[in-house]
Design a protein around this motif. Structure first.
Motif, short mmCIF file in Angstrom:
data_model
loop_
_atom_site.label_atom_id
_atom_site.label_comp_id
_atom_site.label_asym_id
_atom_site.label_seq_id
_atom_site.Cartn_x
_atom_site.Cartn_y
_atom_site.Cartn_z
N ILE A 5 -0.45 0.77 -2.43
CA ILE A 5 0.63 1.72 -2.20
C ILE A 5 1.72 1.49 -3.23
CG2 ILE A 5 2.34 2.57 -0.56
CD1 ILE A 5 0.54 1.18 1.64
N ALA A 6 2.02 2.52 -4.02
CA ALA A 6 3.17 2.48 -4.93
C ALA A 6 4.32 3.21 -4.25
CB ALA A 6 2.81 3.13 -6.26
N VAL A 7 5.52 3.06 -4.80
CA VAL A 7 6.70 3.63 -4.16
C VAL A 7 7.52 4.43 -5.17
CG1 VAL A 7 8.85 3.13 -2.92
CG2 VAL A 7 6.83 1.71 -2.53
N LYS A 32 8.28 -7.86 -3.58
CA LYS A 32 8.04 -8.23 -4.98
C LYS A 32 7.42 -7.08 -5.76
CE LYS A 32 7.57 -13.13 -3.85
NZ LYS A 32 6.73 -14.35 -3.89
N ILE A 33 8.02 -5.91 -5.58
CA ILE A 33 7.57 -4.73 -6.33
C ILE A 33 8.77 -4.02 -6.93
CG2 ILE A 33 5.57 -4.35 -4.83
CD1 ILE A 33 7.25 -1.90 -3.69
N THR A 34 8.50 -3.12 -7.85
CA THR A 34 9.54 -2.24 -8.40
C THR A 34 9.03 -0.80 -8.30
OG1 THR A 34 8.65 -2.68 -10.61
CG2 THR A 34 10.64 -3.89 -9.94
N PRO A 35 9.92 0.15 -7.94
CA PRO A 35 9.50 1.53 -7.70
C PRO A 35 9.70 2.43 -8.92
CG PRO A 35 11.73 1.27 -6.96
CD PRO A 35 11.33 -0.07 -7.55
N LEU A 36 9.41 3.70 -8.71
CA LEU A 36 9.77 4.78 -9.63
C LEU A 36 11.02 5.46 -9.07
CD1 LEU A 36 8.99 6.76 -12.01
CD2 LEU A 36 7.84 8.13 -10.26
N LEU A 37 12.04 5.62 -9.91
CA LEU A 37 13.27 6.29 -9.51
C LEU A 37 13.34 7.66 -10.17
CD1 LEU A 37 15.89 3.40 -9.87
CD2 LEU A 37 14.53 4.02 -7.86
N GLY A 38 13.58 8.70 -9.37
CA GLY A 38 13.71 10.06 -9.89
C GLY A 38 15.17 10.41 -10.10
N GLY A 180 -8.38 3.12 -2.46
CA GLY A 180 -7.57 4.06 -3.22
C GLY A 180 -6.12 3.64 -3.30
N VAL A 181 -5.37 4.44 -4.04
CA VAL A 181 -3.94 4.17 -4.24
C VAL A 181 -3.17 5.46 -4.02
CG1 VAL A 181 -4.13 4.56 -6.73
CG2 VAL A 181 -2.22 3.23 -5.84
N THR A 182 -1.99 5.36 -3.45
CA THR A 182 -1.16 6.52 -3.20
C THR A 182 0.30 6.14 -3.37
OG1 THR A 182 -0.77 8.37 -1.67
CG2 THR A 182 -0.88 6.17 -0.72
N THR A 183 1.20 7.11 -3.18
CA THR A 183 2.63 6.89 -3.37
C THR A 183 3.39 7.15 -2.09
OG1 THR A 183 2.43 7.60 -5.68
CG2 THR A 183 4.64 7.48 -4.76
N LEU A 184 4.20 6.19 -1.69
CA LEU A 184 5.14 6.34 -0.59
C LEU A 184 6.41 6.96 -1.15
CD1 LEU A 184 6.28 5.75 2.26
CD2 LEU A 184 6.77 3.42 1.47
N VAL A 185 6.81 8.12 -0.61
CA VAL A 185 7.98 8.85 -1.10
C VAL A 185 9.19 8.53 -0.23
CG1 VAL A 185 8.95 11.13 -1.62
CG2 VAL A 185 6.50 10.70 -1.98
N LEU A 186 10.28 8.08 -0.85
CA LEU A 186 11.48 7.69 -0.12
C LEU A 186 12.67 8.57 -0.50
CD1 LEU A 186 11.27 3.80 -0.51
CD2 LEU A 186 10.42 5.19 1.39
N GLY A 207 3.50 -4.72 3.00
CA GLY A 207 4.01 -5.18 1.71
C GLY A 207 2.96 -5.82 0.83
N LYS A 208 1.99 -6.49 1.46
CA LYS A 208 0.95 -7.16 0.68
C LYS A 208 0.05 -6.17 -0.06
CE LYS A 208 -2.23 -7.53 4.63
NZ LYS A 208 -1.34 -6.77 5.56
N ASN A 209 0.06 -4.91 0.39
CA ASN A 209 -0.76 -3.89 -0.27
C ASN A 209 0.04 -3.04 -1.26
OD1 ASN A 209 -2.05 -3.81 2.91
ND2 ASN A 209 -3.43 -4.18 1.20
N MET A 210 1.32 -3.32 -1.39
CA MET A 210 2.15 -2.53 -2.28
C MET A 210 2.10 -3.07 -3.71
SD MET A 210 5.48 -1.65 0.08
CE MET A 210 5.30 -0.56 1.50
N ILE A 211 2.18 -2.15 -4.65
CA ILE A 211 2.18 -2.51 -6.06
C ILE A 211 3.38 -1.88 -6.74
CG2 ILE A 211 -0.32 -2.78 -6.21
CD1 ILE A 211 -0.45 0.02 -7.49
N SER A 212 3.80 -2.46 -7.84
CA SER A 212 4.86 -1.86 -8.64
C SER A 212 4.35 -0.56 -9.25
CB SER A 212 5.31 -2.82 -9.74
OG SER A 212 5.96 -3.94 -9.18
N TYR A 213 5.26 0.39 -9.45
CA TYR A 213 4.83 1.67 -10.01
C TYR A 213 4.27 1.49 -11.42
CZ TYR A 213 4.51 6.70 -9.76
OH TYR A 213 4.02 7.99 -9.68
N SER A 214 4.79 0.52 -12.14
CA SER A 214 4.28 0.25 -13.50
C SER A 214 2.81 -0.13 -13.46
CB SER A 214 5.10 -0.87 -14.15
OG SER A 214 5.07 -2.04 -13.35
N GLU A 215 2.38 -0.77 -12.37
CA GLU A 215 0.97 -1.12 -12.22
C GLU A 215 0.14 0.13 -11.92
OE1 GLU A 215 -1.84 -4.10 -9.50
OE2 GLU A 215 0.35 -4.32 -9.49
N TYR A 216 0.72 1.02 -11.14
CA TYR A 216 0.07 2.30 -10.83
C TYR A 216 -0.20 3.07 -12.12
CZ TYR A 216 -0.61 6.56 -7.89
OH TYR A 216 -1.11 7.66 -7.24
#
Length: 247
Positions: A5-7, A32-38, A180-186, A207-216
């Motif tokens: 899960i990316a964020v 321990k992840i970093t997201p994508l900021l719009g 698979g991988v998907t995006t959590l929208v906040l 949280g253990k399944n979350m990845i940084s967006y850069s990894e996505y």
């Protein structure tokens, strides 16, 4: 690929709800992840204005980028000027869909220019209300964008010369899927205390399944054909109808 899960966070502006932003930032650090900021380049949507704008906004954004955050351009003014859901009809309004191609291209160039004035250069686009059309995609390619954070699927996919990074169709389903991988929208601005508790629980449990967006962004995309596009459109339309029926 096991479930990941990316964020992404929408509606990032100098006058956003910073308290809620920092609430999520604490969750990111714990996971321990970093997201994508719009980032909205020139916000004119009063609903996104939650207080006095921070004068050091872009310095903060650039510092977060150095820390590993990814940055996207989130529309231009964040104003909905048409009643169209476009190619991904999760909503029935848009800042871009149904606008003539040349005007859309002009809007994208202006948004890019405004971000570059503050030292931010991105090739990732985040459409307000998730709505865009074929002219948007053409204009994105013509103005140097290569990626768009939207669509449905379990992996990034290639379509019309752009790479799409899907969001979750239903969050509850995405949290349970095994692969698979998907995006959590906040959206932080209007966050309630109950929603804070809900998100804190999600981060604790997943949280253990979350990845940084850069990894996505490093995941190899798959090709998507016409059948995949049709299925995605129907899924988005069905979700739009279900949400309206619940209201």
């Amino acid at each position: 690929m096991s479930r990941k899960i990316a964020v992404r966070m929408d509606d990032i502006t100098p006058d956003m709800n910073w308290e809620n932003f920092y609430f999520f930032q604490k969750l990111f650090r714990e996971a321990k992840i970093t997201p994508l900021l719009g980032i909205v380049p020139d916000n004119r949507d009063p609903k996104l204005s939650c207080g006095a704008p921070r004068e050091d906004f872009y310095e903060v954004m650039k510092e977060l980028e150095r820390e590993g955050y990814c940055l996207a351009m989130h529309g231009l003014h964040h104003l909905y000027t048409t009643k169209s859901g476009g190619m991904f009809p999760l909503n029935d309004y848009s800042e871009f869909a149904k606008i003539p191609y040349e005007k859309q291209k002009e809007m994208l160039l202006l948004g890019k220019e405004k971000l570059k004035e503050h030292g931010i250069d991105t090739d990732i686009f985040m459409a307000p209300a998730h709505s865009y059309d074929k002219h948007t995609l053409r204009a994105l390619k013509e103005t140097g964008f290569t990626k768009i954070t939207d669509g449905f699927g379990r992996a990034p996919y290639l379509d019309r010369g752009l790479t799409f990074y899907p969001i979750s169709f239903l969050l509850s389903r995405s949290l349970k899927q095994k692969k698979g991988v998907t995006t959590l929208v906040l959206h932080a601005n209007m966050l309630t205390e109950a929603e804070k508790e809900r998100y804190a629980k999600i981060f604790r449990e997943h949280g253990k399944n979350m990845i940084s967006y850069s990894e996505y962004l490093k995941i190899e995309p798959v090709n998507r054909g016409i059948l995949g596009r049709m299925a995605e459109y129907l899924l988005a339309k069905s979700k739009f109808i279900l949400v309206r029926l619940k209201k």
